[in-house]
Scaffold this active site. Sequence first.
Site, PDB file in Angstrom:
ATOM      1  N   LYS A  55       0.876  -1.184   0.000  1.00  0.00           N
ATOM      2  CA  LYS A  55       0.000   0.000   0.000  1.00  0.00           C
ATOM      3  C   LYS A  55       0.903   1.222   0.000  1.00  0.00           C
ATOM      4  O   LYS A  55       1.808   1.326   0.838  1.00  0.00           O
ATOM      5  CB  LYS A  55      -0.902   0.007   1.237  1.00  0.00           C
ATOM      6  CG  LYS A  55      -1.763   1.286   1.302  1.00  0.00           C
ATOM      7  CD  LYS A  55      -2.928   1.155   2.255  1.00  0.00           C
ATOM      8  CE  LYS A  55      -2.608   1.562   3.659  1.00  0.00           C
ATOM      9  NZ  LYS A  55      -3.833   1.753   4.487  1.00  0.00           N
ATOM     10  N   ASN A 148     -16.141  11.692  23.331  1.00  0.00           N
ATOM     11  CA  ASN A 148     -15.189  12.215  22.352  1.00  0.00           C
ATOM     12  C   ASN A 148     -14.618  13.533  22.840  1.00  0.00           C
ATOM     13  O   ASN A 148     -15.300  14.322  23.501  1.00  0.00           O
ATOM     14  CB  ASN A 148     -15.856  12.398  20.982  1.00  0.00           C
ATOM     15  CG  ASN A 148     -14.819  12.591  19.882  1.00  0.00           C
ATOM     16  OD1 ASN A 148     -13.793  11.908  19.869  1.00  0.00           O
ATOM     17  ND2 ASN A 148     -15.065  13.518  18.968  1.00  0.00           N
ATOM     18  N   MET A 207      -7.388   1.213  18.776  1.00  0.00           N
ATOM     19  CA  MET A 207      -7.193   1.240  17.319  1.00  0.00           C
ATOM     20  C   MET A 207      -6.553   2.526  16.809  1.00  0.00           C
ATOM     21  O   MET A 207      -6.144   2.595  15.656  1.00  0.00           O
ATOM     22  CB  MET A 207      -8.538   1.040  16.627  1.00  0.00           C
ATOM     23  CG  MET A 207      -9.270  -0.224  17.021  1.00  0.00           C
ATOM     24  SD  MET A 207      -8.305  -1.733  16.782  1.00  0.00           S
ATOM     25  CE  MET A 207      -8.063  -1.716  15.023  1.00  0.00           C
ATOM     26  N   GLY A 208      -6.476   3.560  17.627  1.00  0.00           N
ATOM     27  CA  GLY A 208      -6.007   4.851  17.115  1.00  0.00           C
ATOM     28  C   GLY A 208      -4.490   4.995  17.090  1.00  0.00           C
ATOM     29  O   GLY A 208      -3.944   5.726  16.274  1.00  0.00           O
ATOM     30  N   THR A 209      -3.789   4.296  17.995  1.00  0.00           N
ATOM     31  CA  THR A 209      -2.347   4.492  18.131  1.00  0.00           C
ATOM     32  C   THR A 209      -1.599   3.663  17.097  1.00  0.00           C
ATOM     33  O   THR A 209      -1.504   2.440  17.221  1.00  0.00           O
ATOM     34  CB  THR A 209      -1.907   4.141  19.568  1.00  0.00           C
ATOM     35  OG1 THR A 209      -2.580   5.029  20.458  1.00  0.00           O
ATOM     36  CG2 THR A 209      -0.409   4.314  19.734  1.00  0.00           C
ATOM     37  N   LYS A 214       1.862   8.498  19.847  1.00  0.00           N
ATOM     38  CA  LYS A 214       0.406   8.513  20.067  1.00  0.00           C
ATOM     39  C   LYS A 214       0.064   7.624  21.266  1.00  0.00           C
ATOM     40  O   LYS A 214       0.784   6.651  21.554  1.00  0.00           O
ATOM     41  CB  LYS A 214      -0.330   7.989  18.830  1.00  0.00           C
ATOM     42  CG  LYS A 214      -0.475   9.015  17.724  1.00  0.00           C
ATOM     43  CD  LYS A 214      -1.431   8.444  16.695  1.00  0.00           C
ATOM     44  CE  LYS A 214      -1.556   9.299  15.473  1.00  0.00           C
ATOM     45  NZ  LYS A 214      -2.333   8.620  14.430  1.00  0.00           N
ATOM     46  N   GLY A 280      -4.453  -2.740  18.041  1.00  0.00           N
ATOM     47  CA  GLY A 280      -4.551  -2.840  16.570  1.00  0.00           C
ATOM     48  C   GLY A 280      -3.731  -1.752  15.913  1.00  0.00           C
ATOM     49  O   GLY A 280      -4.132  -0.590  15.867  1.00  0.00           O
TER      50      GLY A 280
END
Length: 309
Positions: A55, A148, A207-209, A214, A280
């Site tokens: 990718k 959030n 899942m964000g890091t 981060k 993830g």
Amino acid sequence: MTRAAAFDAVEQVFAAMASGDACNFPVVREALGHEDALYGFKGGFDRAGLTLGLKAGGYWPHNQERRGLINHQSTVFLFDPDTGKPSAMVGGNLLTALRTAAASSVSIKHLARKDAKVIGMIGAGHQATFQLRAALEQRAFDKVIGWNYHPEMLPNLARVAEEVGIPFEAAELDGMREADVIITITSSFDAILKADHVSPGTHIACMGTDTKGKQEVDPQLLVSADVFTDEVAQSISIGEAQHAVAQGLIQAADVTQIGAVIKGTNPGRISDAQITLFDGTGVGLQDLAVAATVVDRARAANVGTEIEF
Ligand code: NAD
């Protein structure tokens, strides 16, 4: 492409990674010094699925304002593993969201309690809606709660809950104690979810890091939880586990590839009181797996464009 096909492709490639049949190549990520863009390659080879490719893409922060294009841009290139000839070029933007949502869904299928009822979302951006939609298919959830950093984005989550006919409630972080499954999907650089926000028996998908620096959760959570990941090397360097490892709280050996649980060589959840955490990080093989599925489905449906090359 469908969520179900993305799920199957990601589950299979995670299992192949744990068998040693599939490996990711080192990731290249560079600042271009042009348009403030970050650009790179994530590649790999799955000997079991015979998928070879990469990718290529990254982040162009001015796309939206200057050109009306989305800021994340990516394209998957597949190659014939027998000859090295290119076999397909597949748009990667939608696929990134589908394969990332599939990864947390695979973790919920294999690690969450079967009787999970309340799902908690931390994050309400582009990926969060895909995450929630896919997760809701894994258990008989009867409520979504969400927090959030930018509360004005919470209606994004409420719309997904409404689509499937279950209630949505905005929550404070300590309200996450009600959740049986929690997904974190933000671009945060500080721990949001603390250890005392999580009840025993919860499954957390972080899942964000996906980059050094981060962070979404308290490193203490990785001490109290059983930690699983897509790829251990990424988890401890660019994933959520980077912080707990850097602080000496856990070691690489404490992090298990989820493929081992899929294959049945690791038991995964062994009690209703255990906290499980899936880190993830996002691997190239996920992108290749969903792109290969797209090509198969396009061929079967006789769509797509064949060109001589
Ligand atoms: P987005 O810009 O649409 O949403 C960003 C989210 O982060 C929003 O909920 C926003 O409110 C929140 N946020 C922003 N700044 C914050 C802060 N300082 N503290 C806490 N929250 C903050 O982005 P997106 O496309 O939804 O992506 C979300 C994250 O997922 C990004 O970090 C992205 O890199 C990551 N991502 C991971 C994978 C993977 O495979 N693991 C794949 C794709 C994206």
